[in-house]
Structure formats: C-alpha cells, structure tokens
Write a protein that holds these residues in place. Structure first.
Motif, PDB file in Angstrom:
ATOM      1  N   ILE A  24      -1.517  -3.509  -9.232  1.00  0.00           N
ATOM      2  CA  ILE A  24      -0.344  -2.890  -8.622  1.00  0.00           C
ATOM      3  C   ILE A  24       0.613  -2.511  -9.737  1.00  0.00           C
ATOM      4  O   ILE A  24       0.951  -3.358 -10.575  1.00  0.00           O
ATOM      5  N   PRO A  25       1.076  -1.269  -9.798  1.00  0.00           N
ATOM      6  CA  PRO A  25       2.009  -0.861 -10.852  1.00  0.00           C
ATOM      7  C   PRO A  25       3.267  -1.733 -10.847  1.00  0.00           C
ATOM      8  O   PRO A  25       3.785  -2.085  -9.785  1.00  0.00           O
ATOM      9  N   GLU A  26       3.731  -2.096 -12.041  1.00  0.00           N
ATOM     10  CA  GLU A  26       4.909  -2.958 -12.153  1.00  0.00           C
ATOM     11  C   GLU A  26       6.140  -2.329 -11.525  1.00  0.00           C
ATOM     12  O   GLU A  26       7.009  -3.019 -11.002  1.00  0.00           O
ATOM     13  N   ASP A  27       6.217  -0.996 -11.582  1.00  0.00           N
ATOM     14  CA  ASP A  27       7.414  -0.307 -11.092  1.00  0.00           C
ATOM     15  C   ASP A  27       7.261   0.212  -9.668  1.00  0.00           C
ATOM     16  O   ASP A  27       8.038   1.058  -9.218  1.00  0.00           O
ATOM     17  N   LEU A  28       6.270  -0.289  -8.924  1.00  0.00           N
ATOM     18  CA  LEU A  28       6.056   0.205  -7.567  1.00  0.00           C
ATOM     19  C   LEU A  28       7.292  -0.016  -6.706  1.00  0.00           C
ATOM     20  O   LEU A  28       7.842  -1.120  -6.645  1.00  0.00           O
ATOM     21  N   VAL A  53      -4.024   1.354   1.312  1.00  0.00           N
ATOM     22  CA  VAL A  53      -4.046   2.775   1.696  1.00  0.00           C
ATOM     23  C   VAL A  53      -3.029   3.559   0.879  1.00  0.00           C
ATOM     24  O   VAL A  53      -3.312   4.655   0.381  1.00  0.00           O
ATOM     25  N   TYR A  54      -1.832   2.980   0.711  1.00  0.00           N
ATOM     26  CA  TYR A  54      -0.780   3.663  -0.045  1.00  0.00           C
ATOM     27  C   TYR A  54      -1.183   3.848  -1.505  1.00  0.00           C
ATOM     28  O   TYR A  54      -1.031   4.930  -2.080  1.00  0.00           O
ATOM     29  N   LEU A  55      -1.726   2.797  -2.118  1.00  0.00           N
ATOM     30  CA  LEU A  55      -2.125   2.888  -3.529  1.00  0.00           C
ATOM     31  C   LEU A  55      -3.286   3.864  -3.718  1.00  0.00           C
ATOM     32  O   LEU A  55      -3.335   4.611  -4.703  1.00  0.00           O
ATOM     33  N   TYR A 107       8.471  -0.599  -3.321  1.00  0.00           N
ATOM     34  CA  TYR A 107       7.953  -1.013  -2.025  1.00  0.00           C
ATOM     35  C   TYR A 107       8.708  -0.379  -0.861  1.00  0.00           C
ATOM     36  O   TYR A 107       8.194  -0.314   0.261  1.00  0.00           O
ATOM     37  N   ASP A 108       9.929   0.095  -1.110  1.00  0.00           N
ATOM     38  CA  ASP A 108      10.682   0.775  -0.055  1.00  0.00           C
ATOM     39  C   ASP A 108      10.017   2.094   0.343  1.00  0.00           C
ATOM     40  O   ASP A 108      10.270   2.626   1.428  1.00  0.00           O
ATOM     41  N   LYS A 109       9.184   2.608  -0.522  1.00  0.00           N
ATOM     42  CA  LYS A 109       8.520   3.889  -0.243  1.00  0.00           C
ATOM     43  C   LYS A 109       7.140   3.719   0.391  1.00  0.00           C
ATOM     44  O   LYS A 109       6.446   4.699   0.641  1.00  0.00           O
ATOM     45  N   VAL A 110       6.735   2.462   0.598  1.00  0.00           N
ATOM     46  CA  VAL A 110       5.429   2.210   1.230  1.00  0.00           C
ATOM     47  C   VAL A 110       5.626   2.238   2.744  1.00  0.00           C
ATOM     48  O   VAL A 110       6.233   1.327   3.307  1.00  0.00           O
ATOM     49  N   PRO A 111       5.143   3.278   3.423  1.00  0.00           N
ATOM     50  CA  PRO A 111       5.363   3.377   4.872  1.00  0.00           C
ATOM     51  C   PRO A 111       4.583   2.316   5.641  1.00  0.00           C
ATOM     52  O   PRO A 111       3.539   1.838   5.202  1.00  0.00           O
ATOM     53  N   SER A 112       5.124   1.931   6.777  1.00  0.00           N
ATOM     54  CA  SER A 112       4.490   0.980   7.714  1.00  0.00           C
ATOM     55  C   SER A 112       4.393  -0.446   7.184  1.00  0.00           C
ATOM     56  O   SER A 112       3.727  -1.289   7.781  1.00  0.00           O
TER      57      SER A 112
END
Length: 623
Positions: free
Chosen positions: A570-574, A617-619, A576-581
C-alpha cells in the motif's frame, strides 16, 4: 551548558535498553545508554525467571539475531526446565530460574566491556527535534544536551511511576528505584499520545522462615538444555536449586474477599490497566470465584540470598492483610516478609504510533521498545529492544531496516500485534497468538533467523560457518533417513517390541517408523548401525522435520498464501478519504496505522474483509 555528540542514545538500561545498546555499539555506532541507576541495569524487579511458554521462543530468536539475553541466562541460571514436553514441539518452551543479582551483574559487565558503548547514570527529561519534528537529540535533568542521529526509548515502568500497596503510595520506580518524572511531558509536547498501565509483584519472603516440608519440591531437568545455540551444553550441567509448589486455600480467599474494599485495585486508587493474563491474587479470587485454591510457586532469587519469590500471589493489599493472607498458605505460616507486594503504575504509549521498524511516524529518528510500548515481560522487552536498536542502527548506516513477518518468528508476531492492534492492557506473548507456530518452534530459531542476524552484522562469520555445517548435516541426514529401508528381521522386531511398537510385516523406510507416535529418530538408533555421529540439536531437527512433515508442509502452504497478501504493498501516501465505499471506522483505523501491505491492513482492528475487498479494488484501479 555541556553538549555531547553520539550516534545513538538509548534511554533506559532494562532488558530492552541493554539489547538496543549492545546492538548499536556492536554495529560500530557510538552509543550512550542512560539509566536511573547503574545498579538497576538488567534488573529483574518482578519474577526471577527467563523464558516460559512462548517467551522461551523469543529468547531463542533473540539469540539467533545476535542478542545477549540467552547467553546471559545460561551463565547465571539456578534451575532449568523444558515446559510442555508432553505436548507437540510447537509449544515446547525452555524456562530458567535466574539468579537475579548474578544476571544483572553479568549483563552490566557485558555493557561495560563493549567498545563504542558508554553508560550514564542520569535522567533524560526531554527530546529535541528540528523544525520538521525530526529527532536531533535529548536533554538530561542537568541541562546537558546529547546530540544524536537516533534515540531508542526503553523506559520500562519508570515514567511517572507510582508504587502502591494499601494506603501507601510512593512516586518510585520498581524495587524502590527513582522514578522518571519529566520525560512524559516532553513527549506530549511533541505529539506523543500516552497511556497509563499497571503491573504488580508479590511479596518476597525470608527463606529461612519457610517450612518447605509442607510444599512439593520441583526439580530442574537433567540434562540441562541451554538457551543459546552458542553455549556448550557441557558448561550448563550444574547443581540446580529447587523450586517449591504450594497452594492458596479457602481461608486465604476469605481474608481477601473480606478486605476487597481496602484493595487499591477496587477502591479506585489504582487507575492504570493491569495485565489480564497475570492478575493479582485479589483479582483471581474475584474473577475465579468458583476456585477453592490457586497454585503458588516459591522460587529462589539467588544463590547468595535467602530471599524467596512468592509467584502467583502478587497483590496491592495493605500490609496487615498481606501478612494474614500469606500465612494461611501451607509452609508460609511463620514466614517473614522481606519486601511487601505492591502494584506499580507507569506511563507508556499506544504502539500504533510506531511504524513497522518501531520508529515514531511523527518523529523520525525516535524509536521505542519494551514496556514503554505497552507490553509486559522481560523477554518481550528484550526482543523489542534488539529489534528497535537494529533498526535505529540501520537508519544511521543508510541500510534497509530489519523486518520479521508473522511467518518468520514470534518477534514478527509481537511487533505486528503491537503496531496494528489497540492494546488496552499490557501485551503478553502467547503461543496462541502465532498462526504458524508449528513452523516457529524454539528448536529451529537459528534456521529461521540466523541469516537475518548475519546480514545485519550481529552474527559473526565463525558462527555463520558453523551454522552452515549444521544446516547441511540436517539436510543430508533427513534425506538419508527417508531413503533408508529397514527389513522385518529379528533385530528390528525385537527393537520395535521393546519400544512398544507394532512389528513390521514387510520392510519400511526409517522415516515411516519415525512417524509412529511412540517412536523417534533417537529411539531407533539400535537398528540404524550406519548412522553418523551427530550433535543432539541436529538429531532433534531431523526427528521433528520427519515426524511432522505433513503438518509442516500444510502450514508452509498457508504461509505462501499469507505472503501473497504481504506482498501487495500500500503506498505510504495513500489518501484513504479518496477510497470510495470504505466504512468510516475502517478509514479512521487505516489512517491511524498506515499499514504497509494488504496483509497488515487485514489485521488492523476495526477493518473487516469487506473493507479489504474495497481497498484491493481501489488499488487495482490505480494500477
């Protein structure tokens, strides 16, 4: 104002601090270790033993990585036992009664002789950072500034420590040592969230006033198995000191129940959270009200003292209650208390503030280990100290950090649990926490982790070469035994009959015989005349690898699936507010922990399988 310059500062010289300091110094870094008292280096303020269920695994792993605890206890033990022998090899655990004073003295001498390492008896009162909140040094109460490239906090139970029994409350550390009263505030000012935990210890008795004839004598193993893979087994075959077993009774429990209102634990005077798996005797009486007795082990504290440790009866009751309750125990009717039982409260952190290298996410260069991380136990502390010390050194040396995953060692389970789970009580290592415990046995710690210790630089070339010989011996002998066919002759049948095993109707391989529950590699030596003369540890590995081969292969397949999830990074700078659902709880927990892989994300409390599917799914959509 005095200013000093070193590579690494270690705050605390308990079991975590000693391992961290030795690791950094042995890797060539100029290191200073601070302690509240030089006499308290590697002190055992509570129980007088090293190892035990799952903890013995940790000590063996520390040794495989190049740590010191195993070697030190091998030089200073009073009695040694392999626990759980009646069960499978996954839960066999070595435990040794320690000579407390000798252990502390031996570890102190090791630190004093170590090049690049200096010891300072002084209190560290604050950490120093630059404008980006990167660690630059520490400050002591005298005003001296120690500039450093990294620091490891191993404060144990000293931060704002308070010892309590009955109405007596003193701001002291364990065993009456000076508490560290200033560092907590500095950490809070730098954004560190603090917790308040509690632990306890039982009374110590004058052994000359104990009637051992009313107790059951417990002897050590013969022969003794050493903790360290480097220790010559012949050197630990010493005269051992006995332990004694007795029990509480209904009278003990009556006294405790009648005085619960006077217990700081129930009156509200103690606010810190204690360890669920090591409760005080008053807590046991309340939680296990149906039990009429509890085991009590009377354990020696050293060869040069009469003082005995009353294991199983930790308490914070007032003095008069303690005297009465202890004297109801068979053998302790006339015993005199040398040190009162007490509880101790102290400041620690939620280790979810650390990354996988045990470095503070918000304060680069600052590492943490031991009870400061919200754990309990000497072995857990030493394992974390070694791990944090290595990673602090790796950062300074510009090398990749050391990572041990859950399939590689109990240290991996310990570190992963601490940084991914909210621990509301002192964390204790247990075999049940390890998913792959048949692979993570204490006997094969070298096979699992010595290469990591060698690559880091804490395992010598000489030891590495000896290990390669051992590894080759195990491989060749396993192959030979699998290929060796044993005929159904008279000698074979006689041997099997003597061992209580069914006679052969036709020939079989030696491996097939070893897999019988009642047989073993060692027991079948009479029908294997060409067997090479191999060390005991090699024989043990051959026996286990063959006897449990099917189970081991099954667990290795499980590990393969586990590693696939660990490899999904998982990218360190991900964001999470942009991950839908993604559920709000999962979003908050993932932002707090910042897991490095999907596997680690799946172990974060508050994150369920549906959240992991959404994340995958998001990644995948991001490529």
């Amino acid at each position: 104002m005095i200013e000093e310059q070193v590579d690494v500062v270690i705050v605390g010289a308990g079991h975590a601090g000693c391992e961290a300091a030795l690791a950094c110094a042995r890797l060539g870094l100029e290191t200073v270790v601070f302690t509240m008292s030089v006499e308290a280096i590697a002190m055992m303020p509570c129980n007088p033993h090293i190892g035990g269920s799952s903890k013995g695994h940790l000590v063996r792993e520390i040794d495989a990585l190049g740590g010191e605890m195993a070697r030190c206890i091998d030089r200073t033990f009073l009695q040694s036992k392999m626990l759980n022998r009646s069960k499978g090899p996954a839960v066999h655990s070595l435990r040794a009664q320690a000579d407390k004073a000798a252990y502390s003295s031996a570890m102190r001498r090791t630190l004093e002789k170590q090049p690049h390492l200096q010891i300072r008896q002084q209190e560290v009162c604050g950490i120093l950072t630059d404008e980006n909140n990167h660690l630059t040094g520490v400050r002591t109460v005298s005003g001296t500034i120690w500039h450093c490239k990294a620091a490891v906090l191993c404060t144990g139970t000293y931060l704002n420590a308070r010892c309590i029994y009955g109405d007596v409350s003193t701001k002291t550390g364990p065993n009456g040592t000076q508490a560290a009263l200033y560092l907590t505030q500095s950490l809070k000012e730098h954004g560190v969230e603090m917790n308040r935990f509690k632990t306890g210890t039982p009374a110590r008795m004058d052994g000359s006033t104990i009637d051992y004839s009313k107790m059951t004598r417990q002897e050590g193993d013969v022969p003794v198995v050493p903790f360290s893979f480097e220790t010559d087994p012949a050197s630990v075959q010493i005269e051992q000191v006995p332990v004694y077993l007795t029990h509480t009774n209904e009278e003990t429990h009556r006294i405790l129940r009648e005085n619960l209102d006077r217990s700081p634990l129930y009156s509200g005077q103690i606010q810190g959270t204690g360890p669920r798996y090591c409760p005080s005797i008053e807590d046991k009486v309340v939680r296990f009200a149906d039990k009429t007795s509890h085991q009590v082990f009377v354990e020696p504290q050293g060869r040069e003292t009469n003082e005995m440790y009353i294991d199983g009866m930790s308490s914070s009751m007032p003095e008069d209650v303690q005297v009465r309750m202890y004297r109801t125990v068979p053998g302790l009717e006339h015993a005199r208390i040398v040190r009162m039982a007490y509880a101790i409260e102290y400041d620690c952190i939620n280790a979810m503030q650390l990354n996988a290298a045990f470095e503070f996410k918000k304060i680069p260069g600052l590492y943490a280990a031991g009870q400061f991380n919200g754990s309990s136990g000497y072995e857990e502390a030493a394992a974390q100290g070694l791990f944090a010390g290595i990673n602090a050194a790796m950062k300074i040396l510009g090398k990749e950090p050391l990572f041990i995953d859950r399939s590689e060692g109990y240290i991996g389970v310990l570190t992963d649990d601490l940084i991914t789970k909210e621990n509301h009580e002192p964390y204790r290592m247990m075999t049940s926490r390890a998913e792959y415990r048949l692979l993570l046995r204490q006997d094969n710690a070298e096979l699992r982790l010595l290469e990591k210790g060698y690559r880091v630089g804490l395992v010598s070339e000489e030891r590495w070469q000896r290990f390669l010989v051992k590894k080759d011996q195990i491989k060749k002998e396993t192959e030979r035994v699998k290929a060796l066919r044993i005929g159904a002759g008279a000698q074979t049948q006689a041997c099997l009959e003597a061992l209580g095993s069914t006679p052969l109707s036709t020939s079989a391989t030696m491996a097939e015989l070893i897999r019988r529950p009642e047989l073993s590699y060692q027991a079948l030596s009479p029908i294997d005349p060409d067997r090479p003369d191999l060390p005991f540890d090699v024989q043990e590995e051959v026996n286990i690898e063959i006897k449990y081969e099917g189970y081991i292969l099954r667990q290795e397949r499980q590990v393969s699936q586990f590693r696939k999830m660990e490899e999904k990074k998982i990218p360190e700078d991900l964001d999470y507010d942009k991950v839908p659902s993604l559920r709000n709880e999962a979003r908050q927990k993932l932002m707090q922990v910042r897991p490095s892989s999907i596997g680690q994300a799946s172990r974060v409390m508050g994150v369920n399988p549906a959240d992991i599917s959404v994340l995958l799914v998001y990644l995948k959509g991001r490529g």
